[in-house]
Enzyme design. Structure first.
Site, PDB file in Angstrom:
ATOM      1  N   THR A 437       0.789  -1.238   0.000  1.00  0.00           N
ATOM      2  CA  THR A 437       0.000   0.000   0.000  1.00  0.00           C
ATOM      3  C   THR A 437       0.824   1.292   0.000  1.00  0.00           C
ATOM      4  O   THR A 437       1.975   1.317   0.382  1.00  0.00           O
ATOM      5  CB  THR A 437      -0.993  -0.023   1.175  1.00  0.00           C
ATOM      6  N   THR A 455      -3.685   0.543  -3.112  1.00  0.00           N
ATOM      7  CA  THR A 455      -3.025  -0.707  -2.724  1.00  0.00           C
ATOM      8  C   THR A 455      -3.198  -1.830  -3.737  1.00  0.00           C
ATOM      9  O   THR A 455      -4.228  -1.894  -4.421  1.00  0.00           O
ATOM     10  CB  THR A 455      -3.599  -1.182  -1.363  1.00  0.00           C
ATOM     11  N   GLN A 481      -6.244  -8.614  -3.376  1.00  0.00           N
ATOM     12  CA  GLN A 481      -7.114  -7.977  -2.370  1.00  0.00           C
ATOM     13  C   GLN A 481      -8.146  -8.934  -1.759  1.00  0.00           C
ATOM     14  O   GLN A 481      -8.643  -8.696  -0.656  1.00  0.00           O
ATOM     15  CB  GLN A 481      -7.841  -6.790  -3.014  1.00  0.00           C
ATOM     16  N   ASP A 484      -8.164 -10.008   1.820  1.00  0.00           N
ATOM     17  CA  ASP A 484      -8.674  -9.160   2.913  1.00  0.00           C
ATOM     18  C   ASP A 484     -10.043  -9.664   3.404  1.00  0.00           C
ATOM     19  O   ASP A 484     -10.564  -9.180   4.395  1.00  0.00           O
ATOM     20  CB  ASP A 484      -8.782  -7.691   2.482  1.00  0.00           C
ATOM     21  N   GLY A 532       0.069   0.019   5.651  1.00  0.00           N
ATOM     22  CA  GLY A 532       0.455  -0.762   6.832  1.00  0.00           C
ATOM     23  C   GLY A 532      -0.551  -1.792   7.295  1.00  0.00           C
ATOM     24  O   GLY A 532      -0.555  -2.170   8.468  1.00  0.00           O
ATOM     25  N   GLY A 533      -1.454  -2.248   6.414  1.00  0.00           N
ATOM     26  CA  GLY A 533      -2.428  -3.260   6.826  1.00  0.00           C
ATOM     27  C   GLY A 533      -3.301  -2.740   7.961  1.00  0.00           C
ATOM     28  O   GLY A 533      -3.602  -1.550   8.036  1.00  0.00           O
TER      29      GLY A 533
HETATM   30  N1  GLU Z   1      -5.210  -4.448   1.912  1.00  0.00           N
HETATM   31  C1  GLU Z   1      -5.146  -3.624   3.066  1.00  0.00           C
HETATM   32  C2  GLU Z   1      -6.422  -2.860   3.248  1.00  0.00           C
HETATM   33  O1  GLU Z   1      -7.086  -2.569   2.307  1.00  0.00           O
HETATM   34  C3  GLU Z   1      -4.034  -2.673   3.035  1.00  0.00           C
HETATM   35  C4  GLU Z   1      -2.761  -3.380   3.034  1.00  0.00           C
HETATM   36  C5  GLU Z   1      -1.628  -2.563   3.560  1.00  0.00           C
HETATM   37  O2  GLU Z   1      -1.673  -1.400   3.700  1.00  0.00           O
HETATM   38  O3  GLU Z   1      -0.604  -3.123   3.886  1.00  0.00           O
HETATM   39  O4  GLU Z   1      -6.764  -2.550   4.331  1.00  0.00           O
END
Ligand code: GLU
Length: 626
Positions: A437, A455, A481, A484, A532-533
């Site tokens: 991201t 992302t 994605q 997620d 950052g997830g």
């Molecule tokens: N896929 C994640 C999200 O949409 C973001 C991943 C990331 O920032 O590392 O929340």
């Protein structure tokens, strides 16, 4: 063509000493070429690639923050930031600049975002804030058991990610086109110039991209990626290597000419579907029909009032399917029911007492996130309204679980609440890995502001690089994605998980592009966000708290060490907190893990003289403007 408005170059006021030095060659060369060519008219972009490409920083590099007067753009890579600056200097709007930045990021930061991924964007036009949803959708052929193995057990993360199975219909480009149709000033096609010219001429691989290339075991298994990112002996290209991507240049030209259908239909759409469906060991079902029927959405932003120390503000973020703004709002508002605001920084760092309160509020917020959050087209909001999760009375009752006495113990793992008396009809979703991201913030000279988090999910996404097969090297990476979504569609008791896989559904996100306004005047104060997830929520909340409560500027707030909890251990950024702080938390029954927490924050704040932007010392971003 008349010669009226030369491009503004990075100025002393907008460029810190280190960057000034790095840019010196480029500035001189750009000025000379302008003198000779001098063909810029307002509203026309004549992109000039910096002849001496700035060397991106790696590791932890102190950044001084950047003051500008009229406009500013903050992004994760200097070439991308500079493309946005050139658009703004040529009279483009914030969304124009964001599009140019995104397309350059697709080339120079391909591990994080791009045309094969999705994004959320908040736009403020001086009066109204809109939320643009370019989140990927699950294919029509996806089933709730997509990430279960033959025995019904969740797949290992890497087994789920690598291949076609995890790929959703990419929405970033269609969403940007939708936002551009409403708020763009420059012609769509011009905004692709920077990326096309850099993809054709080549760009120097940044240290971060090189490090992530060297660290990834899966990317080289894809033949297209292997031919592009690695030399003929299979070694990843090093930092500084000049990489050209003629295939991406051609695809971008198609999108520039035809709009999103240049990606989602025709030969590129067919190449995407082929890549996903023909994976030798882990195919997916994404079809040309899934791509052609993808639609971005305009949503009401999720906004809430918040009494910051300096002044009352209104914070706006992405509503579901993102969990970001709701979780940030819950944490900040629950902290208001504790003594947190009476606890200043000590030697520039949050104290153990404050961290106790923050991480307890986080546990409670993440318990609700796991219970309730999912795509609103499929998942009913508790009590019929997502705002129920932010209701002051509900959050006061939740915060009553936080023991704020000086020796108060941690709850360690919180249970979800029941806003509005909602029965718990869903099973909670367990915590899952997320990475990758990029975040972009822009303010323009017209009073518009943008915050976009974008992302392909994991670093290098699904590791599937699309190439149409017409003989050009390179291409673009597809997202993963769909991971997620919850891998398990049901809880142990058989109740469905809100965020389970369903056809056409958008996976829950943590992305938190955020705009902050003065509550009294409506004036924009801050645009910010981070990759950052799930930790995005904490990185963003930390930066907001630092600016709104501790009186820090954007750079200082970004620089603060990272911390948080995903409703388990207390996470502290490694090597940033004293042993005494760690011990004090352990004494309060926190399980403390000191781990790397590589945020990639970018934020721009309004100042009395213009704007001040900060970029994360943990990554390669910079801010430029005038
Ligand atoms: N896929 C994640 C999200 O949409 C973001 C991943 C990331 O920032 O590392 O929340």
């Amino acid at each position: 063509m008349p010669c009226t408005a030369p491009l503004a170059l990075p100025t002393a006021s907008s460029t810190p000493p280190a960057t000034r030095q790095r840019w010196a060659g480029g500035v001189v060369a750009i000025s000379l070429s302008l003198l000779s060519a001098c063909s810029t008219v307002p509203g026309t972009l004549n992109y000039i690639a910096p002849p001496a490409q700035p060397e991106a920083a790696t590791g932890n590099t102190a950044k001084p923050g950047w003051a500008t007067r009229r406009y500013a753009v903050a992004a994760a890579n200097p070439l991308a930031t500079d493309a946005g600056r050139q658009v703004l200097a040529a009279g483009g709007s914030a969304i124009d600049a964001a599009i140019a930045v995104q397309m350059v990021l697709a080339l120079v930061e391909p591990q994080s975002s791009g045309i094969g991924g999705g994004a959320f964007l908040l736009h403020f036009d001086g009066k109204v804030t809109q939320a643009f949803d370019g989140r990927e959708t699950a294919p029509a052929g996806a089933t709730p058991g997509l990430f279960l193995d033959a025995s019904g057990q969740p797949l290992k993360f890497a087994d789920a990610v690598v291949g076609g199975r995890s790929v959703g219909a990419p929405g970033a480009v269609a969403m940007l086109a939708q936002a551009h149709a409403r708020h763009g000033k420059m012609p769509w096609a011009q905004l692709f110039q920077p990326a096309i010219s850099l993809a054709t001429q080549g760009f120097a691989i940044s240290p971060r991209m090189a490090a992530l290339l060297a660290a990834d075991p899966h990317l080289k298994k894809d033949p297209v990626a292997a031919a592009y990112f690695y030399d003929s002996t299979g070694k990843p290209w090093p930092a500084g290597h000049l990489l050209r991507n003629p295939e991406l240049a051609a695809v971008l030209q198609g999108i520039a000419t035809r709009g999103p259908s240049g990606l989602l239909q025709g030969e590129v759409g067919e190449a995407i579907a082929r890549k996903v469906q023909n994976h030798p060991t882990n195919p997916g079902s994404l079809s040309t029909r899934d791509l052609a029927t993808y639609r971005p959405l305009v949503r009401e932003p999720l906004c809430f009032d918040y009494d910051a120390a300096a002044r009352p503000v209104r914070i706006c973020g992405m509503p579901p399917p993102s969990s970001g703004a709701i979780a940030i709002g819950q944490i900040l508002r629950m902290l208001d029911s504790t003594p947190a605001s009476t606890l200043p920084l000590a030697q520039g760092l949050p104290t153990a007492d404050w961290l106790h309160l923050y991480t307890e509020a986080s546990r409670l917020a993440f318990a609700d996130r796991g219970q309730y959050l999912g795509d609103p087209a499929f998942v009913q909001a508790p009590a019929g309204n997502w705002a129920s999760l932010l209701a002051p009375a509900y959050l006061r009752s939740r915060a009553a679980q936080i023991d704020s006495s000086p020796t108060g113990k941690s709850i360690q793992m919180a249970l979800p609440g029941q806003p509005g008396g909602t029965p718990l009809s869903y099973a909670p979703m367990p915590d899952q890995t997320e990475y990758g991201t990029s975040h972009i913030s822009v303010v323009d000279a017209y009073g518009n502001a943008v915050a976009i988090t974008t992302t392909i999910e994991d670093a290098w996404g699904s590791r599937q690089m699309v190439n149409r097969g017409v003989g050009l090297a390179g291409g673009f990476l597809l997202n993963n994605q769909l991971t997620d979504f919850s891998f398990s569609p049901t809880g142990g008791d058989g109740r469905p998980v809100a965020n389970r896989v369903e056809p056409g559904k958008r996976p829950r996100s943590s992305m938190s592009p955020t705009l902050v306004f003065d509550k009294a005047t409506g004036e924009l104060l801050i645009s910010g966000g981070s990759p950052g997830g799930a930790l995005i929520i904490h990185f963003t909340a930390k930066t907001l708290y630092g600016m709104l409560h501790w009186g820090l500027n954007a750079q200082q707030a970004i620089d603060l060490p990272n911390f948080g909890s995903l409703n388990g251990p207390t996470l502290l950024e490694a090597n940033r907190f004293s042993p005494a702080t760690v011990q004090a938390l352990k004494n309060r029954s926190h399980t403390v893990l000191e781990v790397p927490m590589a945020s990639g924050l970018q934020a721009i704040e309004r100042t009395p003289t213009g704007f001040f932007g900060g970029a994360d010392p943990r990554r390669e971003g910079i801010v430029l403007g005038d």
